[in-house]
Design a protein around this motif. Structure first.
Motif, PDB file in Angstrom:
ATOM      1  N   LEU A 633       0.883  -1.022  -0.025  1.00 27.78           N
ATOM      2  CA  LEU A 633      -0.032  -0.047  -0.034  1.00 27.78           C
ATOM      3  C   LEU A 633       0.950   1.235   0.047  1.00 27.78           C
ATOM      4  CD1 LEU A 633      -2.820  -0.591   2.560  1.00 27.78           C
ATOM      5  CD2 LEU A 633      -3.197  -0.079   0.108  1.00 27.78           C
ATOM      6  N   THR A 634       1.958   1.204   0.618  1.00 29.81           N
ATOM      7  CA  THR A 634       3.002   2.429   0.655  1.00 29.81           C
ATOM      8  C   THR A 634       3.310   2.996  -0.486  1.00 29.81           C
ATOM      9  OG1 THR A 634       3.725   1.166   2.811  1.00 29.81           O
ATOM     10  CG2 THR A 634       4.912   3.188   1.871  1.00 29.81           C
ATOM     11  N   PRO A 635       3.613   2.401  -1.506  1.00 34.96           N
ATOM     12  CA  PRO A 635       3.944   2.966  -2.793  1.00 34.96           C
ATOM     13  C   PRO A 635       3.033   3.660  -3.399  1.00 34.96           C
ATOM     14  CG  PRO A 635       4.718   0.637  -2.984  1.00 34.96           C
ATOM     15  CD  PRO A 635       3.800   0.827  -1.643  1.00 34.96           C
ATOM     16  N   ALA A 636       1.704   3.304  -3.636  1.00 34.90           N
ATOM     17  CA  ALA A 636       0.497   3.859  -4.113  1.00 34.90           C
ATOM     18  C   ALA A 636       0.103   5.042  -3.311  1.00 34.90           C
ATOM     19  CB  ALA A 636      -0.667   2.949  -4.439  1.00 34.90           C
ATOM     20  N   ALA A 637       0.161   4.817  -1.867  1.00 33.34           N
ATOM     21  CA  ALA A 637      -0.123   5.973  -0.969  1.00 33.34           C
ATOM     22  C   ALA A 637       0.810   7.106  -1.201  1.00 33.34           C
ATOM     23  CB  ALA A 637      -0.165   5.706   0.400  1.00 33.34           C
ATOM     24  N   ILE A 638       2.113   6.957  -1.138  1.00 34.46           N
ATOM     25  CA  ILE A 638       3.200   8.066  -1.190  1.00 34.46           C
ATOM     26  C   ILE A 638       3.009   8.482  -2.622  1.00 34.46           C
ATOM     27  CG2 ILE A 638       5.720   8.511  -1.222  1.00 34.46           C
ATOM     28  CD1 ILE A 638       5.913   6.190   0.981  1.00 34.46           C
ATOM     29  N   VAL A 639       3.179   7.952  -3.736  1.00 35.01           N
ATOM     30  CA  VAL A 639       3.287   8.376  -5.078  1.00 35.01           C
ATOM     31  C   VAL A 639       2.077   9.164  -5.400  1.00 35.01           C
ATOM     32  CG1 VAL A 639       3.563   8.086  -7.496  1.00 35.01           C
ATOM     33  CG2 VAL A 639       4.774   6.709  -5.883  1.00 35.01           C
ATOM     34  N   PHE A 640       0.655   8.524  -5.234  1.00 38.40           N
ATOM     35  CA  PHE A 640      -0.502   9.293  -5.648  1.00 38.40           C
ATOM     36  C   PHE A 640      -0.741  10.187  -4.688  1.00 38.40           C
ATOM     37  CE2 PHE A 640      -0.872   5.096  -7.980  1.00 38.40           C
ATOM     38  CZ  PHE A 640      -1.220   5.729  -9.282  1.00 38.40           C
ATOM     39  N   GLY A 641      -0.376  10.095  -3.404  1.00 43.63           N
ATOM     40  CA  GLY A 641      -0.488  11.389  -2.407  1.00 43.63           C
ATOM     41  C   GLY A 641       0.381  12.504  -2.809  1.00 43.63           C
ATOM     42  N   VAL A 736       9.843   3.001  -4.859  1.00 43.04           N
ATOM     43  CA  VAL A 736       9.301   2.988  -3.585  1.00 43.04           C
ATOM     44  C   VAL A 736       8.787   1.712  -3.123  1.00 43.04           C
ATOM     45  CG1 VAL A 736       7.683   3.915  -2.131  1.00 43.04           C
ATOM     46  CG2 VAL A 736       8.693   5.254  -4.034  1.00 43.04           C
ATOM     47  N   GLY A 737       8.530   0.722  -3.983  1.00 43.53           N
ATOM     48  CA  GLY A 737       7.973  -0.659  -3.448  1.00 43.53           C
ATOM     49  C   GLY A 737       9.053  -1.446  -3.173  1.00 43.53           C
ATOM     50  N   VAL A 738      10.192  -1.389  -3.583  1.00 44.10           N
ATOM     51  CA  VAL A 738      11.201  -2.398  -3.205  1.00 44.10           C
ATOM     52  C   VAL A 738      11.963  -1.783  -2.144  1.00 44.10           C
ATOM     53  CG1 VAL A 738      13.236  -1.286  -4.680  1.00 44.10           C
ATOM     54  CG2 VAL A 738      13.205  -3.719  -4.199  1.00 44.10           C
ATOM     55  N   VAL A 739      12.018  -0.407  -1.708  1.00 38.99           N
ATOM     56  CA  VAL A 739      12.527   0.060  -0.435  1.00 38.99           C
ATOM     57  C   VAL A 739      11.615  -0.351   0.434  1.00 38.99           C
ATOM     58  CG1 VAL A 739      13.079   2.005   0.479  1.00 38.99           C
ATOM     59  CG2 VAL A 739      13.799   1.809  -1.759  1.00 38.99           C
ATOM     60  N   SER A 740      10.160  -0.202   0.295  1.00 38.33           N
ATOM     61  CA  SER A 740       9.377  -0.794   1.352  1.00 38.33           C
ATOM     62  C   SER A 740       9.341  -2.081   1.479  1.00 38.33           C
ATOM     63  CB  SER A 740       7.874  -0.395   0.802  1.00 38.33           C
ATOM     64  OG  SER A 740       7.012  -0.798   1.914  1.00 38.33           O
ATOM     65  N   ASP A 741       9.769  -2.950   0.685  1.00 36.14           N
ATOM     66  CA  ASP A 741       9.817  -4.304   1.010  1.00 36.14           C
ATOM     67  C   ASP A 741      10.947  -4.810   1.490  1.00 36.14           C
ATOM     68  OD1 ASP A 741       7.366  -5.888   0.202  1.00 36.14           O
ATOM     69  OD2 ASP A 741       7.861  -5.430  -2.200  1.00 36.14           O
ATOM     70  N   LEU A 742      12.013  -3.977   1.215  1.00 39.37           N
ATOM     71  CA  LEU A 742      13.413  -4.376   1.905  1.00 39.37           C
ATOM     72  C   LEU A 742      13.680  -3.700   3.338  1.00 39.37           C
ATOM     73  CD1 LEU A 742      15.931  -3.794  -1.162  1.00 39.37           C
ATOM     74  CD2 LEU A 742      14.921  -6.135  -0.181  1.00 39.37           C
ATOM     75  N   MET A 743      12.572  -2.984   3.893  1.00 40.16           N
ATOM     76  CA  MET A 743      12.740  -2.320   5.104  1.00 40.16           C
ATOM     77  C   MET A 743      11.523  -2.780   5.952  1.00 40.16           C
ATOM     78  SD  MET A 743      14.244   1.487   4.556  1.00 40.16           S
ATOM     79  CE  MET A 743      14.605   1.752   6.372  1.00 40.16           C
ATOM     80  N   LEU A 744      10.313  -2.463   5.161  1.00 43.15           N
ATOM     81  CA  LEU A 744       9.240  -2.517   5.966  1.00 43.15           C
ATOM     82  C   LEU A 744       8.599  -4.364   6.308  1.00 43.15           C
ATOM     83  CD1 LEU A 744       6.831  -1.317   7.499  1.00 43.15           C
ATOM     84  CD2 LEU A 744       5.490  -1.183   5.465  1.00 43.15           C
ATOM     85  N   THR A 745       8.671  -4.838   5.288  1.00 41.45           N
ATOM     86  CA  THR A 745       8.718  -6.247   5.542  1.00 41.45           C
ATOM     87  C   THR A 745       9.481  -7.119   6.474  1.00 41.45           C
ATOM     88  OG1 THR A 745       7.665  -6.407   3.084  1.00 41.45           O
ATOM     89  CG2 THR A 745       8.266  -8.508   4.086  1.00 41.45           C
ATOM     90  N   PRO A 746      10.956  -6.962   6.448  1.00 37.90           N
ATOM     91  CA  PRO A 746      11.738  -7.400   7.420  1.00 37.90           C
ATOM     92  C   PRO A 746      11.624  -6.997   8.887  1.00 37.90           C
ATOM     93  CG  PRO A 746      13.031  -6.810   5.253  1.00 37.90           C
ATOM     94  CD  PRO A 746      11.716  -6.371   5.124  1.00 37.90           C
ATOM     95  N   ALA A 747      10.995  -5.849   8.934  1.00 38.06           N
ATOM     96  CA  ALA A 747      10.921  -5.155  10.274  1.00 38.06           C
ATOM     97  C   ALA A 747       9.724  -5.779  10.773  1.00 38.06           C
ATOM     98  CB  ALA A 747      10.638  -3.665  10.284  1.00 38.06           C
TER      99      ALA A 747
END
Length: 781
Positions: A633-641, A736-747
């Protein structure tokens, strides 16, 4: 069957030797069929905004009825500096346009210049020159009373080949005026369609070739094995052409939006191939006797699940009411799983052959060379385990909180998104058509029509007095229509007849009778000029409003003002039998704008619901499924926002990316979490499982994001706005999606929430054995 190596080991002959031969035979047979279909699909591609809404919409029905009664609004307006009422070149151009083209086909039904229309009005002896100019001001004559233009109505033959008609008009204008093409300004609906087609096809081959080079370069850097790179790359090209062939053979319509299906098939095939090679690398490192078979066993389910989740993102677009978006979603949803299946099959066959060949030669170096992992990548793996994991392990909940805060803050801008649709929004601001519109509207008048159709009962007898009363009603309506805020001019049959008399008495009665009789005689001419249509029961009069197309308009306010005026007029006494209807391109474009925003919200929410449900079923946890969607959800929320905060509008290319990229980004999450679950089942702690999963999947996640992102980013150079917008939005969302996956998912996996992603099997309790007390007592004794 098994073959024996020189060291006595038994090597499985899998897959069977006949399978590669069958695969090669199928590819050889299908390749010509696919290429023929792809080529024909390319040649049949065309773009018309009028084809976007389905036939069931009221705006579509109104537009179709208008075209049936008054004919298609296919016309060209041509002018140049110095094209005044006294310029003989305008009359020369009209004579040339009326003649057949070089092949004998008549491309234009009629061609008239402003000077010819003014002269014909003067010859009726009912208008002076100044009166005629005033009646035609803003339509055929500029505000200075001198600048004019040539209006050419395109025939059905010309409408069937618009490019030929526009090219012929441009060449003829250059011949008649002896001016260069840069000084000749051409606009109109036919020119719009041609400009959109040219922009959507411009540089397409060059951009595809550039995309090939970018993707090939990333593959070489990532894999470093020319044979595996060649297999992945050629399979991607096959799937790209397969996409166009499927659209063509199924009877689908190919336009600039459907061409994106082919480009996505190309990059998504490479992405699936890279993920498979990651599993193949692990299988080789495990020293398996059949690494290709082990890789297939480990890769098939996650890869197909990833393809299905991506397909669900496309399926959500099928809920759209806009035809190109719905078709894009339908074909993409079908092709994505097929693309993954094809690349996995061909890579499995190729890797098996390569492994067996190197095994027979006892070359461990060559065998290891098949793996994308080398010393440098081992160092990258250490980076994941030594640097990234400790950083994430320290404050996993803080990282989750920061990401959610950023997502909510930026995402609030989504409420500020607006839509913008129309021919001019499909082209770059510096295009020739946009400049021509600006010049013509500055020197002649506004060009975008807003059609008001007035329906009245047919006159029982052809009485001049009754007709005159009707014309007076129409004249009053036209005056009110002209006063609506946003309408810059109006034109109808009333502009071509003398002012209607308002005086009473004998003189007034005689004048009314004369004008009424003249209008009765001119009825056929009005029908020929497409101002009047009659059937057995009713008359339909056309009043054409004009607005500027060279600047943005608030269509909602304009149409609301028009509707208010129409409602008030229809409610007045004596107007009960009248029906008023707004038609033409403006209501159509406005409905398309509203539908775009609705489709964006509907498709995104549908994609979220379907993918979240799939994740919940897969992980057997509702909360686990919802948490899996958070990084996506993060990529769409950040980019479209951010688009909303910066006032950027939504168009068709934007709508395509939202749901699609959610399906694409969730692939990385699925691979990472699946690997984590497998390692947990093997007994690793959740910290060790996260570290190992990130080490194994992190490189492939970055590689696939770069391949898909950079492979599509080159299309941002396209002069066609939807393609360019789709390209850079795809790239941004993926990064944005790959950064989110590499940070948020492991967190999340390192936090106390990790248990929501898997079921921890507890050891079964051993049955308790009861020992008789009497037996124990006897032994003691």
């Amino acid at each position: 069957m098994k073959s024996e190596g020189t060291d006595g080991s038994r090597v499985p002959n899998w897959p069977p030797r006949w399978l590669p031969l069958v695969a090669i035979l199928l590819v050889t047979v299908l390749w010509p069929i696919v290429m023929i279909g792809a080529q024909r699909a390319w040649l049949k591609s065309k773009n018309r905004v009028e084809d976007w809404l389905p036939d069931g919409f009221a705006e579509t029905k109104s537009l179709r009825e208008f075209e049936e009664r008054f004919g298609g609004d296919e016309f060209l307006m041509i002018s140049w500096p110095g094209c005044t009422l006294n310029d003989p070149r305008a009359e020369r151009l009209t004579e040339l346009l009326r003649q057949p083209a070089e092949d004998g086909k008549v491309l234009f039904l009629s061609a008239d210049s402003g000077s010819q229309i003014v002269e014909s009005m003067i010859q009726t002896r009912k208008f002076t020159e100044e009166q005629a100019k005033r009646r035609l001001s803003g339509i055929f004559v500029g505000k200075d009373g001198l600048q004019t233009c040539v209006i050419a109505c395109v025939s059905d033959v010309g409408a069937s080949d618009r490019k030929k008609a526009v090219d012929y008009a441009r060449r003829t204008a250059e011949k008649a005026t002896e001016l260069p093409a840069s000084e000749i300004h051409i606009a109109g609906t036919t020119a719009d369609s041609v400009a959109v087609d040219e922009a959507s096809n411009a540089w397409l081959i060059e951009l595809n070739v550039l995309s090939y080079f970018v993707c090939f370069g990333i593959l070489i850097i990532s894999i470093r094995n020319i044979w595996l790179v060649g297999t992945v790359f050629l399979t991607a090209m096959l799937n790209q052409q397969l996409a166009l062939a499927v659209i063509y053979y199924s009877g689908g319509h190919v336009d600039s939006v459907q061409l994106l299906v082919a480009n996505l098939s190309f990059v998504l095939t490479i992405s699936a191939g890279l993920h498979y090679l990651g599993y193949f690398r692990d299988a080789i490192r495990s020293k398996s006797l059949s690494p290709a078979r082990l890789a297939l066993q480990q890769a098939f389910l996650p890869s197909m699940l990833a393809a299905i989740t991506t397909s669900l993102g496309f399926v959500s677009l099928c809920t759209s009411e806009l035809v190109p978006i719905r078709s894009f979603g339908f074909y993409s949803a079908i092709l994505v799983p097929i693309n993954s299946l094809v690349v996995i099959t061909l890579l499995t066959i190729h890797s098996t052959w390569a492994v067996n060949r190197n095994w027979r030669f006892q070359s461990i170096a060559k065998l290891n060379a098949l793996s994308p992992m080398d010393d440098k990548q081992e160092k990258h793996s250490d980076v994941w385990s030594r640097v990234c994991i400790p950083l994430l392990r320290r404050r996993p909940l803080m990282i989750i909180f920061v990401w959610v805060t950023i997502m909510l803050t930026a995402g609030w801008g989504v409420t500020k998104l607006t839509t913008n649709v129309g021919t001019h929004q499909l082209l770059p601001p510096d295009s020739k058509l946009i400049k021509d519109y600006a010049w013509l509207e500055q020197h002649v008048g506004p060009l975008v029509p807003v059609e008001l159709v007035v329906s009245m009962p047919e006159l029982e007898d052809q009485n001049a007095s009754d007709l005159l009363i009707r014309l007076q009603t129409l004249d009053e309506l036209q005056d009110r229509f002209r006063e609506v805020e946003g309408i810059e001019g109006t034109f109808s049959a009333l502009n071509l007849i003398p002012a209607l008399p308002t005086k009473t008495g004998i003189g007034g009665s005689v004048r009314r009778s004369l004008i009424g009789a003249a209008v009765l005689r001119s009825a056929d001419k009005f029908q020929e000029m497409r101002f009047l249509y009659e059937d057995e029961q009713r008359q339909y009069w056309r009043i054409s409003g004009r607005i500027s197309g060279s600047r943005n308009r608030d269509f909602e306010a304009l149409l609301a003002n028009c509707q208010t005026m129409m409602d008030r007029f229809a409610a007045e006494p004596g107007h009960e039998s009248m029906r008023l209807d707004l038609s033409g391109g403006v209501p159509f474009v406005y409905r398309t704008q509203r539908q775009l925003l609705a489709d964006l919200l509907n498709s995104f929410s549908s994609a979220f619901a379907m993918i979240a449900l799939s994740m919940a079923i897969l992980f057997r946890s509702v909360m686990g499924g919802l948490l899996t969607m958070l990084p996506n959800l993060t990529p769409a929320a950040i980019v479209f926002g951010l688009m909303g905060w910066n006032g950027l509008s939504v168009e068709i290319g934007t709508v395509l990316t939202a749901s699609v990229m959610m399906g694409v980004c969730v692939d990385d999450t699925l691979h990472l979490v699946s690997h984590f679950r497998q390692l947990r089942q093997k007994g690793l702690s959740h910290d060790a499982a996260v570290s190992e999963a990130l080490s194994n999947c992190g490189g492939a996640m970055l590689q696939t994001a770069l391949v898909c992102g950079l492979g599509m980013l080159v299309f941002s150079l396209s002069p066609f706005t939807p393609v360019a917008r789709f390209a850079w939005l795809t790239f941004t969302l993926l990064m944005v999606g790959v950064v989110s996956d590499l940070m948020l998912t492991p967190a999340m996996l390192l936090s106390p929430l990790h248990h929501l992603f898997y079921w921890e099997r507890r050891p079964k309790a051993q049955p308790r054995v009861s020992i008789p007390t009497t037996h124990v007592s006897s032994n003691v004794a």
